[in-house]
Write an enzyme that holds these catalytic residues in place. Structure first.
Site, PDB file in Angstrom:
ATOM      1  N   GLU A 165      41.755 -26.846 -72.868  1.00  8.09           N
ATOM      2  CA  GLU A 165      40.834 -25.896 -73.596  1.00  8.09           C
ATOM      3  C   GLU A 165      40.883 -24.579 -72.923  1.00  8.09           C
ATOM      4  O   GLU A 165      41.331 -24.632 -71.709  1.00  8.09           O
ATOM      5  CB  GLU A 165      39.377 -26.464 -73.583  1.00  8.09           C
ATOM      6  CG  GLU A 165      38.893 -26.652 -72.155  1.00  8.09           C
ATOM      7  CD  GLU A 165      37.336 -27.050 -72.435  1.00  8.09           C
ATOM      8  OE1 GLU A 165      36.492 -26.438 -73.007  1.00  8.09           O
ATOM      9  OE2 GLU A 165      37.001 -28.247 -71.992  1.00  8.09           O
TER      10      GLU A 165
ATOM     11  N   CYS B 258      54.897 -34.334 -85.326  1.00  9.69           N
ATOM     12  CA  CYS B 258      55.857 -33.580 -85.878  1.00  9.69           C
ATOM     13  C   CYS B 258      55.117 -33.201 -87.132  1.00  9.69           C
ATOM     14  O   CYS B 258      56.123 -32.407 -88.038  1.00  9.69           O
ATOM     15  CB  CYS B 258      57.060 -34.203 -85.885  1.00  9.69           C
ATOM     16  SG  CYS B 258      57.747 -34.326 -84.315  1.00  9.69           S
TER      17      CYS B 258
END
Length: 325
Positions: A84, A110
């Site tokens: 973060e 993916c």
């Protein structure tokens, strides 16, 4: 966007020469097994947000959409600057997008970019926004270098090499795509599609960290092909898709074995699947849009082409979606 530095499979094997000799592994194995001659990396220290923002700027410039009109930014890369804040927030700041533009990371291995496209298109259909931007910036240098160092250590074994082989096939790249209402400025029609999951018992087949990726290559291929085949059959039933009706298949590509297996499963010539992996390796969620971009650049995809976007991501999930160029 292509990363600037080429790392060939021969380069990696030269760095691993002592380990290959000790483990009795033949030279040329990387290209022989995966079909990957080279992959690309960014300058050392390049952050995912940096290249994602550059790709976003290029997509924005080509789209004709004003910066202040972007209502949502979704970052879909596996690579992240930090846990973060979100990488999307950093990209948003780098691009100086509107304070009203929602921004967040969306991760699904993916398939992240395809999922990002679906989320933005849904937001547009719901009337929440008129234009959205999806980006991904993949940086593979650290994972590749860490894996080479680990495999060069005294504790390396043949089993470790095979388990971490996939990390040596991963490359870097960045992509951006603007999606807009159908009555927006130019563009091409994204017609959507569907996704399916087969997560029970399959979540451990490919586990990626910042410095390595451990993969059950055979198990992942078999599970992925089973789910991919089932997903395609359900898509045919739901949307009346016909494999022969598409000009080009933009497939998330892992290796020559995987790409050939998909073509064979669908009963299609391999020429319908533009090849990315030999020169770029596996670039994660940036792979499908990169295949599409390269196919447009070389004239494979032209006005009027029907294009299928397809992929299978670790987890395991599969997705397919249609684009009318």
């Amino acid at each position: 966007m292509d990363a600037p530095h080429v790392v060939t499979s021969a380069d990696l094997e030269e760095r691993l020469a002592e380990a290959f000799g000790r483990l009795k592994i033949s030279n040329g194995l990387l290209e022989k097994l995966a079909g990957i001659r080279e992959r690309r990396v960014w300058d050392e220290g390049t952050m995912p947000s940096e290249v994602a923002a550059q790709a976003g700027e290029e997509a924005l410039a080509r789209s004709g959409v004003a910066r202040e009109d972007i209502g949502a930014l979704i970052n879909t890369s596996v690579s992240r600057d930090h846990l973060e804040p979100s990488t999307a927030s950093i990209v948003h700041g780098r691009m100086e997008l509107s304070p009203e533009a929602v921004n967040f990371d969306l991760g699904n291995a993916c398939l992240g970019f395809l999922d990002g496209m679906n989320v933005v298109s849904t937001m547009i259909e719901a009337g929440e926004i008129d234009h959205g931007l999806v980006v991904a910036g993949e940086t593979s240098r650290f994972a590749m270098d860490s894996t080479v160092a680990r495999l060069s250590g005294p504790d390396a074994s043949r089993a470790m090499f095979h388990e971490q082989f996939a990390t040596l096939t991963v490359g870097s790249g960045a992509v951006g795509m603007v999606l807009s209402r159908a009555d927006g400025p130019g563009g091409h029609r994204y017609l959507g599609g569907l996704g399916r999951a087969s997560t029970a018992g399959n979540s451990g087949l490919c586990i990626g960290q910042a410095d390595e990726m451990r993969t059950d290559t055979k198990g992942l291929l078999m599970a992925g092909m089973e789910l991919g085949g089932r997903t395609w059959k359900e898509a045919v039933a739901a949307f009346d898709w016909d494999a022969e009706g598409y000009d080009t298949y933009c497939l998330h590509q892992v290796s020559k074995v995987h790409t050939r297996a998909v073509a064979d499963q669908m009963g299609l010539p391999i020429e319908r699947f533009p090849s990315l992996f030999p020169r770029f390796g596996n670039i994660g969620p940036a792979g499908v849009p990169t295949v599409l971009s390269k196919a447009v650049e070389d004239g494979t995809v032209t006005e009027g082409s029907r294009v299928m976007l397809m992929g299978v991501g670790s987890g395991i999930n599969a997705a397919a979606a249609e684009v009318a160029w």
